[in-house]
Scaffold this motif. Structure first.
Motif, PDB file in Angstrom:
ATOM      1  N   PHE A 198      -4.608   8.317 -18.816  1.00  0.00           N
ATOM      2  CA  PHE A 198      -3.871   7.571 -17.800  1.00  0.00           C
ATOM      3  C   PHE A 198      -3.242   8.476 -16.747  1.00  0.00           C
ATOM      4  O   PHE A 198      -2.924   8.003 -15.643  1.00  0.00           O
ATOM      5  CB  PHE A 198      -2.821   6.658 -18.461  1.00  0.00           C
ATOM      6  N   ILE A 199      -3.071   9.747 -17.048  1.00  0.00           N
ATOM      7  CA  ILE A 199      -2.664  10.685 -15.993  1.00  0.00           C
ATOM      8  C   ILE A 199      -3.730  10.712 -14.908  1.00  0.00           C
ATOM      9  O   ILE A 199      -3.439  10.635 -13.713  1.00  0.00           O
ATOM     10  CB  ILE A 199      -2.441  12.098 -16.566  1.00  0.00           C
ATOM     11  N   ASP A 200      -4.990  10.795 -15.340  1.00  0.00           N
ATOM     12  CA  ASP A 200      -6.089  10.792 -14.374  1.00  0.00           C
ATOM     13  C   ASP A 200      -6.144   9.479 -13.597  1.00  0.00           C
ATOM     14  O   ASP A 200      -6.381   9.470 -12.379  1.00  0.00           O
ATOM     15  CB  ASP A 200      -7.419  11.014 -15.094  1.00  0.00           C
ATOM     16  N   GLU A 201      -5.946   8.367 -14.305  1.00  0.00           N
ATOM     17  CA  GLU A 201      -6.012   7.065 -13.651  1.00  0.00           C
ATOM     18  C   GLU A 201      -4.922   6.919 -12.590  1.00  0.00           C
ATOM     19  O   GLU A 201      -5.165   6.414 -11.487  1.00  0.00           O
ATOM     20  CB  GLU A 201      -5.874   5.936 -14.685  1.00  0.00           C
ATOM     21  N   ILE A 202      -3.718   7.384 -12.895  1.00  0.00           N
ATOM     22  CA  ILE A 202      -2.612   7.300 -11.944  1.00  0.00           C
ATOM     23  C   ILE A 202      -2.864   8.204 -10.740  1.00  0.00           C
ATOM     24  O   ILE A 202      -2.594   7.836  -9.595  1.00  0.00           O
ATOM     25  CB  ILE A 202      -1.278   7.639 -12.632  1.00  0.00           C
ATOM     26  N   GLN A 203      -3.424   9.393 -11.005  1.00  0.00           N
ATOM     27  CA  GLN A 203      -3.712  10.305  -9.891  1.00  0.00           C
ATOM     28  C   GLN A 203      -4.771   9.720  -8.956  1.00  0.00           C
ATOM     29  O   GLN A 203      -4.670   9.854  -7.734  1.00  0.00           O
ATOM     30  CB  GLN A 203      -4.209  11.657 -10.427  1.00  0.00           C
ATOM     31  N   LYS A 204      -5.764   9.067  -9.530  1.00  0.00           N
ATOM     32  CA  LYS A 204      -6.779   8.425  -8.698  1.00  0.00           C
ATOM     33  C   LYS A 204      -6.146   7.336  -7.832  1.00  0.00           C
ATOM     34  O   LYS A 204      -6.497   7.152  -6.657  1.00  0.00           O
ATOM     35  CB  LYS A 204      -7.886   7.830  -9.579  1.00  0.00           C
ATOM     36  N   TRP A 205      -5.214   6.606  -8.421  1.00  0.00           N
ATOM     37  CA  TRP A 205      -4.530   5.546  -7.678  1.00  0.00           C
ATOM     38  C   TRP A 205      -3.700   6.141  -6.535  1.00  0.00           C
ATOM     39  O   TRP A 205      -3.687   5.607  -5.420  1.00  0.00           O
ATOM     40  CB  TRP A 205      -3.640   4.748  -8.625  1.00  0.00           C
ATOM     41  N   VAL A 206      -3.002   7.247  -6.809  1.00  0.00           N
ATOM     42  CA  VAL A 206      -2.203   7.913  -5.769  1.00  0.00           C
ATOM     43  C   VAL A 206      -3.090   8.329  -4.599  1.00  0.00           C
ATOM     44  O   VAL A 206      -2.742   8.127  -3.425  1.00  0.00           O
ATOM     45  CB  VAL A 206      -1.458   9.137  -6.346  1.00  0.00           C
ATOM     46  N   LEU A 207      -4.256   8.908  -4.902  1.00  0.00           N
ATOM     47  CA  LEU A 207      -5.167   9.342  -3.850  1.00  0.00           C
ATOM     48  C   LEU A 207      -5.669   8.162  -3.025  1.00  0.00           C
ATOM     49  O   LEU A 207      -5.774   8.235  -1.803  1.00  0.00           O
ATOM     50  CB  LEU A 207      -6.352  10.097  -4.460  1.00  0.00           C
ATOM     51  N   ARG A 208      -5.991   7.063  -3.724  1.00  0.00           N
ATOM     52  CA  ARG A 208      -6.507   5.881  -3.023  1.00  0.00           C
ATOM     53  C   ARG A 208      -5.459   5.264  -2.101  1.00  0.00           C
ATOM     54  O   ARG A 208      -5.780   4.736  -1.046  1.00  0.00           O
ATOM     55  CB  ARG A 208      -6.985   4.821  -4.025  1.00  0.00           C
ATOM     56  N   ARG A 209      -4.211   5.347  -2.516  1.00  0.00           N
ATOM     57  CA  ARG A 209      -3.165   4.601  -1.829  1.00  0.00           C
ATOM     58  C   ARG A 209      -2.226   5.458  -0.982  1.00  0.00           C
ATOM     59  O   ARG A 209      -1.191   4.962  -0.547  1.00  0.00           O
ATOM     60  CB  ARG A 209      -2.338   3.807  -2.870  1.00  0.00           C
ATOM     61  N   TYR A 324      -0.696  19.247 -17.440  1.00  0.00           N
ATOM     62  CA  TYR A 324      -1.941  18.791 -16.826  1.00  0.00           C
ATOM     63  C   TYR A 324      -1.640  17.906 -15.611  1.00  0.00           C
ATOM     64  O   TYR A 324      -2.269  18.021 -14.558  1.00  0.00           O
ATOM     65  CB  TYR A 324      -2.762  18.021 -17.853  1.00  0.00           C
ATOM     66  N   GLU A 325      -0.632  17.043 -15.759  1.00  0.00           N
ATOM     67  CA  GLU A 325      -0.221  16.183 -14.651  1.00  0.00           C
ATOM     68  C   GLU A 325       0.318  17.022 -13.496  1.00  0.00           C
ATOM     69  O   GLU A 325      -0.006  16.783 -12.327  1.00  0.00           O
ATOM     70  CB  GLU A 325       0.838  15.196 -15.129  1.00  0.00           C
TER      71      GLU A 325
END
Length: 606
Positions: A198-209, A324-325
């Motif tokens: 979910f760290i990866d999932e949140i980072q992807k969301w940050v990049l998208r938004r 990692y985050e």
């Protein structure tokens, strides 16, 4: 090899990102070495206290339950009570000192990060501000990653502390029974795997938004800044912008809520495994105590050790996930800090001619703004001789301001050359070159500072009390304005701070011209700073400006042709090209574009 694979976690680590750790820690260390060392030392000291407390409690309970202390004789347990009290007192003292050191270090690191971010923002090329991608990168660096270096330092400090605690508490469990240690470790693995995912999932969301977040911030600035306050009220835009702001924020909140809900469900399912493992460990220890295999003190020691060791190992693995985050966020930070300016000094810069002899020459200059397919300037050639005043005229978008940006070397030509006394501008040091050019842009700055500071900013190498500041104000006519202020040159301008006085557009413009005069440069450029004035007032400004020039070359930029008759040579731009040039009378006699534009404008005033 740029990447490594971690089989247990099914994660690929970019070694380039790992290198960011060292850079971030260097920022923390250099912000305050003594404070950083003290904080880490305190943290390690604190990490051994839990085991010492538990071990003394075990000895105390064993002493009481085995009859070592009987008939009110506290002699056998008194040293243990004193030791427990001493440890607790030491823990309280060191905890208070830790908070003090942590806050001081946090402030120093925060200030250092502002210094680094501000320094980078001030040095990047102006061309970056033409790119939406740059704004995304800068936004992520400022909002998401600014506090990461301090956070990283704290994580590593906690990581070391958790290791020490785990070594002491986990060691006690290994001595007792290795199966307890196994119960301690195994349930943690799926929990940490979920966290990494979910760290990866949140980072992807940050990049998208990121762009969406910036859009919300933009509406926030529209609602709260003084730049838009008048129109906001006049046109009744407040409610509209509020609705747009909250619509974006709700969308972001809904998306993040769905993501966090998924994470919570996954985390709860893996937490159940840990609960079962902990229950089994407690049951095993209790059975051993009932069977007489361990003492009451051992029961307390192993029971508490298991709980605290579990907390330590979970904290340890959370710390790894946090690292990692942080590594992902550090990528945002260093993506911004690694911007390299292209407008730089040459390896062996030549001194700028003082005074210049032959002057300035644009030779077959072409230019396109980064990311744009449109040609802003095409095959532009013009000259500016020492002491000469030229004018750049043309309709909006014809390329006038672009020429001044190239002259100041805010950009370099796409092709062609700009020469000063026959030498390319790129052969000079950037700071040295710009020190010889004073520019007043159309959107000149209105600094919410004192009148003296507003002028002094034109040449900060001068003493703050230098009489040249007041002389520059006299040359521009700003002294008449400043003389009416309650505190004169020491009066704040603008209404943002207490005691400030707001000026009219024309008064602000005089202060800006004084700032240019203080620079005592060889070239002065007025790039439509008077466009908000009426034609008569603008003409008076240009006329007085011409009189005030002290053997300086000057460039007057305007789209109003009636104000530039006094120029020695007028260059008429059309679609980024020089359409024609010459003195006013010659251009009128030619009956070309300039004459047509002049006549068209003149009709508006008949």
């Amino acid at each position: 090899m740029d990447r490594i694979q971690i089989p247990l976690l099914s994660k690929t680590i970019d070694l380039r990102r790992v290198s960011y750790f060292g850079r971030a820690l260097a920022i923390v260390w250099n912000s305050g070495r003594i404070w950083t060392f003290a904080l880490w030392t305190i943290s390690i000291s604190q990490s051994v206290l839990p085991f010492l407390r538990l071990y003394i409690m075990k000895l105390l309970l064993d002493s009481i339950t085995t009859g070592a202390a009987t008939d009110g004789d506290f002699q056998p347990v008194l040293p243990l009570i004193v030791a427990m009290g001493s440890i607790n007192l030491f823990g309280a003292l060191i905890s208070s000192f830790s908070r003090l050191v942590s806050e001081l270090q946090g402030q120093r690191v925060s200030d250092r990060m502002f210094e680094i971010l501000h320094g980078k923002a001030a040095e990047v090329d102006l061309s970056h501000y033409e790119s939406a991608e740059y704004y995304d990168i800068m936004s992520r660096a400022q909002s998401e990653a600014r506090g990461v270096p301090l956070q990283l330092s704290n994580r590593i400090k906690n990581f070391i502390s958790d290791l020490v605690r785990l070594a002491t508490l986990g060691g006690a469990l290994l001595v007792f029974d290795w199966r307890l240690f196994l119960l301690l470790v195994v349930p943690i693995v799926p929990r940490i795997g979920i966290r990494f995912y979910f760290i990866d999932e949140i980072q992807k969301w940050v990049l998208r938004r990121t762009a969406t977040q910036r859009q919300a911030s933009y509406y926030n600035s529209l609602l709260t800044s003084d730049n838009h306050a008048k129109e906001l009220r006049l046109f009744g835009l407040g409610e509209l912008f509020q609705k747009r702001f909250y619509k974006i924020r709700r969308k972001l909140l809904d998306e993040k809520f769905q993501l966090l809900k998924r994470r919570t469900k996954a985390d709860f399912s893996t937490t159940l495994l840990s609960v079962v493992a902990m229950w089994g460990a407690y049951a095993f220890i209790a059975i051993e105590a009932v069977a007489g295999a361990i003492s009451v003190g051992d029961l307390v020691l192993y029971n508490q050790s298991f709980r605290k060791a579990y907390d330590s190992i979970w904290s340890l693995l959370k710390g790894i996930a946090g690292l990692y985050e942080d590594m992902r966020y550090l990528e945002y930070l260093f993506e911004f800090l690694d911007f390299e300016p292209e407008i730089v000094d040459p390896p062996d810069p030549k001194p700028v001619p003082k005074p210049m002899e032959t002057g300035l020459e644009f030779r077959n200059v072409d230019f396109s703004y980064p990311g744009s397919a449109r040609q802003a300037l095409t095959d532009v050639s013009l000259t500016l001789q020492p002491g000469e005043v030229i004018a750049l005229v043309g309709e909006n978008g014809s390329g006038k301001t672009t020429l001044t940006k190239l002259l100041c070397r805010l950009y370099d030509p796409t092709s062609g050359q700009i020469l000063l006394d026959g030498m390319d501008l790129r052969d000079f040091g950037v700071r040295d070159l710009r020190s010889q050019i004073s520019v007043i842009f159309q959107d000149y700055a209105k600094y919410q500072m004192t009148a003296r500071e507003n002028i002094w900013l034109g040449n900060i190498t001068r003493d703050f009390k230098d009489p040249a500041i007041e002389n520059a104000a006299r040359r521009s006519g700003a002294d008449e304005v400043i003389g009416t202020l309650p505190e004169g040159f020491e009066n704040m301008l603008g209404k943002r701070f207490e005691g400030g006085e707001e000026l009219s557009i024309g008064q602000w413009q005089k202060v800006a011209i004084a700032r240019a005069f203080l620079r005592q440069s060889q070239i002065v450029v007025l790039d439509e700073p008077t466009s908000a004035l009426d034609p008569k007032a603008e003409y008076e400004v240009f006329r007085k400006f011409r009189e005030l020039l002290e053997d300086q070359a000057a460039v007057l930029v305007t789209h109003r042709l009636s104000t530039v008759k006094m120029a020695d040579c007028i260059y008429v731009l059309e679609d980024g090209r020089i359409a024609e040039f010459g003195p006013h009378d010659a251009l009128i006699a030619r009956d070309g574009l300039y004459a047509h534009l002049f006549e068209t404008q003149a009709q508006n005033y008949r």
